[in-house]
Scaffold this motif. Structure first.
Motif, PDB file in Angstrom:
ATOM      1  N   ILE A   1      20.718   1.962 -15.568  1.00 30.97           N
ATOM      2  CA  ILE A   1      19.792   3.073 -15.796  1.00 30.97           C
ATOM      3  C   ILE A   1      20.104   4.170 -14.783  1.00 30.97           C
ATOM      4  O   ILE A   1      20.654   3.889 -13.722  1.00 30.97           O
ATOM      5  N   PRO A   2      19.741   5.419 -15.080  1.00 29.76           N
ATOM      6  CA  PRO A   2      19.993   6.506 -14.127  1.00 29.76           C
ATOM      7  C   PRO A   2      19.179   6.326 -12.835  1.00 29.76           C
ATOM      8  O   PRO A   2      18.107   5.722 -12.847  1.00 29.76           O
ATOM      9  N   ILE A   3      19.687   6.879 -11.747  1.00 35.10           N
ATOM     10  CA  ILE A   3      18.994   6.782 -10.461  1.00 35.10           C
ATOM     11  C   ILE A   3      17.602   7.424 -10.548  1.00 35.10           C
ATOM     12  O   ILE A   3      16.648   6.912  -9.967  1.00 35.10           O
ATOM     13  N   GLY A   4      17.471   8.509 -11.295  1.00 34.51           N
ATOM     14  CA  GLY A   4      16.159   9.133 -11.468  1.00 34.51           C
ATOM     15  C   GLY A   4      15.154   8.188 -12.101  1.00 34.51           C
ATOM     16  O   GLY A   4      13.971   8.180 -11.737  1.00 34.51           O
ATOM     17  N   THR A   5      15.617   7.373 -13.031  1.00 37.26           N
ATOM     18  CA  THR A   5      14.741   6.385 -13.671  1.00 37.26           C
ATOM     19  C   THR A   5      14.354   5.306 -12.671  1.00 37.26           C
ATOM     20  O   THR A   5      13.203   4.851 -12.651  1.00 37.26           O
ATOM     21  N   VAL A   6      15.298   4.903 -11.818  1.00 38.65           N
ATOM     22  CA  VAL A   6      14.983   3.933 -10.759  1.00 38.65           C
ATOM     23  C   VAL A   6      13.867   4.492  -9.884  1.00 38.65           C
ATOM     24  O   VAL A   6      12.876   3.810  -9.614  1.00 38.65           O
ATOM     25  N   ARG A   7      14.018   5.745  -9.453  1.00 40.84           N
ATOM     26  CA  ARG A   7      13.012   6.358  -8.572  1.00 40.84           C
ATOM     27  C   ARG A   7      11.638   6.433  -9.244  1.00 40.84           C
ATOM     28  O   ARG A   7      10.624   6.113  -8.625  1.00 40.84           O
ATOM     29  N   SER A   8      11.616   6.868 -10.504  1.00 44.44           N
ATOM     30  CA  SER A   8      10.317   7.030 -11.166  1.00 44.44           C
ATOM     31  C   SER A   8       9.668   5.673 -11.427  1.00 44.44           C
ATOM     32  O   SER A   8       8.456   5.520 -11.232  1.00 44.44           O
ATOM     33  N   ARG A   9      10.454   4.668 -11.821  1.00 47.75           N
ATOM     34  CA  ARG A   9       9.872   3.336 -12.045  1.00 47.75           C
ATOM     35  C   ARG A   9       9.368   2.739 -10.737  1.00 47.75           C
ATOM     36  O   ARG A   9       8.302   2.115 -10.701  1.00 47.75           O
ATOM     37  N   LEU A  10      10.129   2.937  -9.672  1.00 49.38           N
ATOM     38  CA  LEU A  10       9.710   2.409  -8.375  1.00 49.38           C
ATOM     39  C   LEU A  10       8.435   3.106  -7.911  1.00 49.38           C
ATOM     40  O   LEU A  10       7.521   2.457  -7.397  1.00 49.38           O
ATOM     41  N   HIS A  11       8.354   4.409  -8.094  1.00 48.42           N
ATOM     42  CA  HIS A  11       7.149   5.150  -7.706  1.00 48.42           C
ATOM     43  C   HIS A  11       5.932   4.640  -8.489  1.00 48.42           C
ATOM     44  O   HIS A  11       4.868   4.380  -7.909  1.00 48.42           O
ATOM     45  N   ARG A  12       6.085   4.485  -9.802  1.00 47.02           N
ATOM     46  CA  ARG A  12       4.968   3.978 -10.618  1.00 47.02           C
ATOM     47  C   ARG A  12       4.580   2.566 -10.202  1.00 47.02           C
ATOM     48  O   ARG A  12       3.395   2.232 -10.110  1.00 47.02           O
ATOM     49  N   ALA A  13       5.580   1.725  -9.934  1.00 45.98           N
ATOM     50  CA  ALA A  13       5.300   0.339  -9.536  1.00 45.98           C
ATOM     51  C   ALA A  13       4.554   0.300  -8.214  1.00 45.98           C
ATOM     52  O   ALA A  13       3.568  -0.436  -8.069  1.00 45.98           O
ATOM     53  N   ARG A  14       4.990   1.093  -7.251  1.00 44.84           N
ATOM     54  CA  ARG A  14       4.313   1.114  -5.946  1.00 44.84           C
ATOM     55  C   ARG A  14       2.877   1.622  -6.081  1.00 44.84           C
ATOM     56  O   ARG A  14       1.963   1.086  -5.454  1.00 44.84           O
ATOM     57  N   THR A  15       2.678   2.645  -6.903  1.00 52.93           N
ATOM     58  CA  THR A  15       1.335   3.183  -7.113  1.00 52.93           C
ATOM     59  C   THR A  15       0.429   2.128  -7.737  1.00 52.93           C
ATOM     60  O   THR A  15      -0.707   1.921  -7.290  1.00 52.93           O
ATOM     61  N   LYS A  16       0.933   1.443  -8.761  1.00 53.28           N
ATOM     62  CA  LYS A  16       0.143   0.404  -9.420  1.00 53.28           C
ATOM     63  C   LYS A  16      -0.147  -0.760  -8.473  1.00 53.28           C
ATOM     64  O   LYS A  16      -1.247  -1.321  -8.490  1.00 53.28           O
ATOM     65  N   MET A  17       0.835  -1.133  -7.656  1.00 52.66           N
ATOM     66  CA  MET A  17       0.625  -2.233  -6.701  1.00 52.66           C
ATOM     67  C   MET A  17      -0.434  -1.846  -5.676  1.00 52.66           C
ATOM     68  O   MET A  17      -1.303  -2.655  -5.342  1.00 52.66           O
ATOM     69  N   ARG A  18      -0.355  -0.608  -5.159  1.00 55.84           N
ATOM     70  CA  ARG A  18      -1.358  -0.142  -4.197  1.00 55.84           C
ATOM     71  C   ARG A  18      -2.760  -0.219  -4.804  1.00 55.84           C
ATOM     72  O   ARG A  18      -3.699  -0.705  -4.179  1.00 55.84           O
ATOM     73  N   THR A  19      -2.888   0.272  -6.032  1.00 52.10           N
ATOM     74  CA  THR A  19      -4.178   0.259  -6.717  1.00 52.10           C
ATOM     75  C   THR A  19      -4.669  -1.172  -6.908  1.00 52.10           C
ATOM     76  O   THR A  19      -5.839  -1.479  -6.650  1.00 52.10           O
ATOM     77  N   ALA A  20      -3.792  -2.058  -7.353  1.00 53.74           N
ATOM     78  CA  ALA A  20      -4.172  -3.453  -7.573  1.00 53.74           C
ATOM     79  C   ALA A  20      -4.615  -4.120  -6.285  1.00 53.74           C
ATOM     80  O   ALA A  20      -5.607  -4.841  -6.247  1.00 53.74           O
ATOM     81  N   LEU A  21      -3.882  -3.877  -5.193  1.00 51.62           N
ATOM     82  CA  LEU A  21      -4.235  -4.480  -3.918  1.00 51.62           C
ATOM     83  C   LEU A  21      -5.569  -3.944  -3.398  1.00 51.62           C
ATOM     84  O   LEU A  21      -6.372  -4.692  -2.822  1.00 51.62           O
ATOM     85  N   LEU A  22      -5.833  -2.668  -3.606  1.00 49.71           N
ATOM     86  CA  LEU A  22      -7.120  -2.093  -3.193  1.00 49.71           C
ATOM     87  C   LEU A  22      -8.263  -2.679  -4.006  1.00 49.71           C
ATOM     88  O   LEU A  22      -9.325  -2.988  -3.469  1.00 49.71           O
ATOM     89  N   GLU A  23      -8.059  -2.850  -5.312  1.00 41.83           N
ATOM     90  CA  GLU A  23      -9.105  -3.437  -6.169  1.00 41.83           C
ATOM     91  C   GLU A  23      -9.426  -4.858  -5.747  1.00 41.83           C
ATOM     92  O   GLU A  23     -10.586  -5.246  -5.674  1.00 41.83           O
TER      93      GLU A  23
END
Length: 198
Positions: free
Chosen positions: A172-194
């Protein structure tokens, strides 16, 4: 005067110091040389798979990964000196075939009760409880990620792959890696806070 056996051993000893790309290239005419790639990376690939799906399934998936790599070695990009990102990509594809089982496994882990405590004052018990609570919270967060986000996050977090290596591993393109990683980190942060608010 050297014998054919000595010459073969000399060539093999030269290849043991060669990069993966050269070994794979040579294995196209001498398939037994692919064992060098196996020896270099099989344990690392198995460890990656075991962290995702447990030891028993990892045994099977690691074997399937290395067999698929052997079968597809003609498609290996010789511009890549290390075969490890390529092997991670194959392993990730193997994992996708077992994605439903992985999601069920993570959901089950998130529901586990804490380990029963017999000696709450003991430091090791405290460490164990903390690790188990964090493990349940992480499992809950990982279960909420879609498989593509989870693949990128775990290759970066567990295997310390660079964005470029993840890009190569997952094709996959590096831009896709960055965007997926950003979304994953955001979702993980939210899940851990909940979980911590519960």
């Amino acid at each position: 005067m050297t014998t054919p056996q000595v010459e073969a051993q000399d060539r093999l000893s030269v290849l043991t110091t060669a990069g993966d790309a050269e070994v794979i290239r040579q294995s196209l005419t001498r398939p037994e040389l692919f064992a060098l790639v196996y020896d270099r990376h099989a344990i690392t690939v198995h460890r990656f798979l075991a962290r995702r799906v447990g030891g028993q399934l990892a045994d099977d998936l690691a074997a399937q990964t290395m067999l698929a790599a052997f079968d597809s070695r003609r498609r290996f990009d010789p511009a890549q000196d290390s075969a490890l990102p390529w092997l991670y990509g194959i392993a990730t594809n193997m994992l996708r075939r077992h994605a439903r089982a992985e999601s069920r496994h993570l959901r089950a882990l998130s529901k586990l009760d804490p380990y029963p405590l017999e000696q709450p004052h003991d430091d090791t018990v405290t460490d164990r409880v903390t690790a188990e609570a964090a493990g349940r919270e992480l499992a809950t967060g990982l279960a909420r990620l879609n498989p593509h986000e989870r693949d990128v996050l775990l290759l970066v977090a567990w295997e310390s792959l660079s964005y470029e290596e993840v890009s190569h591993a997952l094709d996959i393109p590096i831009g896709t890696v960055r965007s997926r990683l950003h979304r994953a980190r955001t979702k993980m942060r939210t899940a851990l806070l909940e979980v911590s608010d519960d």
